[in-house]
Enzyme design. Structure first.
Site, PDB file in Angstrom:
ATOM      1  N   LYS A  97      38.273  35.410 -10.101  1.00 12.57           N
ATOM      2  CA  LYS A  97      37.692  34.146  -9.335  1.00 12.57           C
ATOM      3  C   LYS A  97      36.514  34.402  -8.330  1.00 12.57           C
ATOM      4  O   LYS A  97      36.549  35.442  -7.907  1.00 12.57           O
ATOM      5  CB  LYS A  97      38.885  33.599  -8.284  1.00 12.57           C
TER       6      LYS A  97
HETATM    7  P1  NAD Z   1      37.296  18.835  -8.658  1.00 12.05           P
HETATM    8  O1  NAD Z   1      36.574  19.152  -7.610  1.00 12.05           O
HETATM    9  O2  NAD Z   1      36.893  18.215  -9.771  1.00 12.05           O
HETATM   10  O3  NAD Z   1      38.458  17.585  -7.987  1.00 12.05           O
HETATM   11  C1  NAD Z   1      39.156  17.870  -6.789  1.00 12.05           C
HETATM   12  C2  NAD Z   1      39.843  16.471  -6.616  1.00 12.05           C
HETATM   13  O4  NAD Z   1      40.771  16.778  -5.427  1.00 12.05           O
HETATM   14  C3  NAD Z   1      38.724  15.643  -5.850  1.00 12.05           C
HETATM   15  O5  NAD Z   1      39.266  14.286  -6.358  1.00 12.05           O
HETATM   16  C4  NAD Z   1      39.102  15.473  -4.488  1.00 12.05           C
HETATM   17  O6  NAD Z   1      38.438  14.294  -3.702  1.00 12.05           O
HETATM   18  C5  NAD Z   1      40.391  15.910  -4.270  1.00 12.05           C
HETATM   19  N1  NAD Z   1      40.846  16.820  -3.156  1.00 12.05           N
HETATM   20  C6  NAD Z   1      40.244  17.626  -2.653  1.00 12.05           C
HETATM   21  N2  NAD Z   1      40.975  18.115  -1.515  1.00 12.05           N
HETATM   22  C7  NAD Z   1      42.048  17.019  -1.432  1.00 12.05           C
HETATM   23  C8  NAD Z   1      43.075  17.020  -0.746  1.00 12.05           C
HETATM   24  N3  NAD Z   1      43.307  17.928   0.625  1.00 12.05           N
HETATM   25  N4  NAD Z   1      43.789  15.888  -0.672  1.00 12.05           N
HETATM   26  C9  NAD Z   1      43.712  15.078  -1.876  1.00 12.05           C
HETATM   27  N5  NAD Z   1      42.818  15.254  -2.680  1.00 12.05           N
HETATM   28  C10 NAD Z   1      41.884  16.209  -2.525  1.00 12.05           C
HETATM   29  O7  NAD Z   1      38.530  19.958  -8.759  1.00 12.05           O
HETATM   30  P2  NAD Z   1      39.384  20.274 -10.169  1.00 12.05           P
HETATM   31  O8  NAD Z   1      38.388  20.934 -11.021  1.00 12.05           O
HETATM   32  O9  NAD Z   1      39.824  18.932 -10.521  1.00 12.05           O
HETATM   33  O10 NAD Z   1      40.373  21.297  -9.575  1.00 12.05           O
HETATM   34  C11 NAD Z   1      41.691  20.653  -8.917  1.00 12.05           C
HETATM   35  C12 NAD Z   1      42.625  21.565  -8.794  1.00 12.05           C
HETATM   36  O11 NAD Z   1      43.035  22.050 -10.098  1.00 12.05           O
HETATM   37  C13 NAD Z   1      42.166  22.784  -8.176  1.00 12.05           C
HETATM   38  O12 NAD Z   1      43.538  23.545  -7.585  1.00 12.05           O
HETATM   39  C14 NAD Z   1      41.976  23.983  -9.222  1.00 12.05           C
HETATM   40  O13 NAD Z   1      41.951  25.209  -8.977  1.00 12.05           O
HETATM   41  C15 NAD Z   1      42.756  23.621 -10.376  1.00 12.05           C
HETATM   42  N6  NAD Z   1      42.486  24.014 -11.716  1.00 12.05           N
HETATM   43  C16 NAD Z   1      41.052  23.384 -12.273  1.00 12.05           C
HETATM   44  C17 NAD Z   1      40.677  23.804 -13.671  1.00 12.05           C
HETATM   45  C18 NAD Z   1      39.525  23.323 -14.231  1.00 12.05           C
HETATM   46  O14 NAD Z   1      39.391  23.458 -15.493  1.00 12.05           O
HETATM   47  N7  NAD Z   1      38.712  22.385 -13.537  1.00 12.05           N
HETATM   48  C19 NAD Z   1      41.775  24.622 -14.319  1.00 12.05           C
HETATM   49  C20 NAD Z   1      42.993  24.951 -13.669  1.00 12.05           C
HETATM   50  C21 NAD Z   1      43.250  24.621 -12.467  1.00 12.05           C
END
Ligand code: NAD
Length: 401
Positions: A97
């Site tokens: 990461k």
């Molecule tokens: P992103 O940046 O596209 O979206 C994050 C979302 O969460 C946004 O809508 C933001 O406003 C919201 N957010 C942030 N902090 C918040 C809070 N405290 N309370 C409520 N909402 C909040 O990120 P993403 O890629 O969608 O990732 C989201 C989660 O999924 C993370 O934990 C990431 O590690 C995990 N993840 C992502 C992927 C991927 O392919 N992008 C894969 C596996 C896991």
């Protein structure tokens, strides 16, 4: 602190003391200072971390998080989850990461691109040699991956690129696609029927949250609440996806949708729904939230949304939690296909990407449920047992232990 409960898992996995010592700490950690003079008035500075948790099964794979809250510890935690996620999915990646400690929203496109180029410069050895393979995470997206590709012009250096730039059709929605499939199987297993008509609340409306909600709505679930960092929307009768889906991931603005009332992020977590999908930040469901939570099933779209104390409380209350290493693995599975295609020159269409995600996750789901049945374990413990065993065996194969 490790995400794995080694003391409990020792009863199910042959875990030599040396294996445990290796897995309790990172294999390699890099910290660098990014600094960029934009003009006479503006200097951008950001600390950046890259963590390799374990690369016994392959190169370190994991997204780049760009947020002001990034720390070395949070990067370690996420790298460790990647080790077990890739292992459970059976794909030849280790866990890695990276994190850039800055508010990406405070940068314009030019500044963000310049900062990512500096990231590539600092880490050129790691990236060029394919030892660490990044992808998007919170605060970064496909266009950022295109910038990284542009520094090396070798498609296997980075995944999550736009399809026109060596990316994989279906990668953008891969994590949400997988989360929705897992919700369906978990619904059948733990709620007694498929998704159709079940009420769902989704915290986070970025890449994972938006696509999870889109697929779930398409599969007949009733999305009653969604939120982003600014707050959320709730309609017990179901939010109209036609209208909601028009909002772009990551752009916020949920408050502007008609026909629904506002709801705070905390209240969303406590809604009386069939399925809760936390798909935003980590540590959202602590012991207090878990004690008051009313969902019948929790499926982790985010990485680490439930704290260990919250997890124990939910288990005591009989609320099943499908863990991140299983539920959100669709993204890394698609990344593996993209990386393999980058090396071989093969191409894959969207439908094939969906099929690979579904097939791979179904296999993992089966192995985890088998462990749940055989030993009466909670899904998280069962998933960790299956994946830990693979990592330990790989370390034996490598002659590490
Ligand atoms: P992103 O940046 O596209 O979206 C994050 C979302 O969460 C946004 O809508 C933001 O406003 C919201 N957010 C942030 N902090 C918040 C809070 N405290 N309370 C409520 N909402 C909040 O990120 P993403 O890629 O969608 O990732 C989201 C989660 O999924 C993370 O934990 C990431 O590690 C995990 N993840 C992502 C992927 C991927 O392919 N992008 C894969 C596996 C896991």
């Amino acid at each position: 602190m490790s995400v794995i409960d080694f003391d409990t898992l020792g009863a199910y996995v042959d875990l030599p003391a040396h294996a445990r010592r290796l897995l309790e700490r990172s294999e390699k950690e890099i910290q660098c200072s990014l600094s960029l003079r934009i003009d006479a008035d503006r200097l951008i500075e950001a600390t950046c971390y890259v963590v390799y948790h374990n690369s016994a099964r392959g190169p370190a794979k994991g997204g780049i998080r760009m947020m002001p809250t990034v720390t070395l510890d949070s990067t370690r935690d996420l790298a460790e989850r990647m080790t077990y996620k890739a292992s459970l999915a059976g794909i030849p990646f280790g866990g890695g990461k990276s994190g850039i400690r800055i508010d990406g929203g405070s940068l314009n496109r030019f500044e963000k691109t310049a900062l990512l180029r500096e990231f590539c410069h600092m880490l050129s050895l790691e990236l060029n040699h394919g030892m660490y393979i990044p992808a998007p995470d919170m605060g970064t997206d496909a266009s950022d991956m295109a910038v990284i590709y542009g520094r090396f012009e070798r498609p296997e250096v980075v995944t999550g690129k736009p399809p026109r730039v060596g990316g994989l059709p279906g990668r953008n929605e891969a994590t949400g696609k997988g989360v929705a499939s897992v919700c369906d199987w978990a619904s059948l297993r733990y709620l007694g029927s498929t998704l159709k008509g079940h009420s769902v609340a989704v915290q986070g409306f970025g890449n994972v949250g938006w696509w999870t909600a889109a697929f779930l709505a398409g599969q007949g679930a009733k999305i009653v609440a969604v939120s982003d960092v600014t707050g959320g929307l709730y309609d017990p009768a179901g939010l109209a996806w036609d209208e909601l889906g028009r909002l772009c991931p990551g752009e916020g603005g949920l408050a502007s949708v008609a026909g629904a009332r506002a709801i705070s992020n905390t209240d969303l977590l406590l809604l009386d729904v069939d399925i809760l999908v936390p798909a935003a930040a980590g540590n959202q469901i602590d012991e207090t939230v878990a004690e008051a939570l009313r969902a019948r099933l929790v499926v982790e779209g985010a990485n680490g949304p439930v704290t260990p104390e919250g997890d124990r409380m939910l288990e005591a209350r009989g609320i099943p939690v499908i863990p991140d290493v299983l539920a959100n693995a669709g993204g890394v599975i698609a990344s593996y296909v993209e990386w393999r295609n980058g090396k071989s020159g093969s191409i894959t269409d969207k439908e094939d990407t969906y099929q690979v995600i579904e097939r791979t996750l179904k296999k993992s789901w089966g192995r985890v449920m088998e462990m749940v049945k055989r030993h009466g374990l909670a899904p998280r413990m069962a998933a960790h047992a299956v994946s830990l065993r693979e990592v330990v065996e790989a370390m034996k194969d490598r002659g590490w232990i």
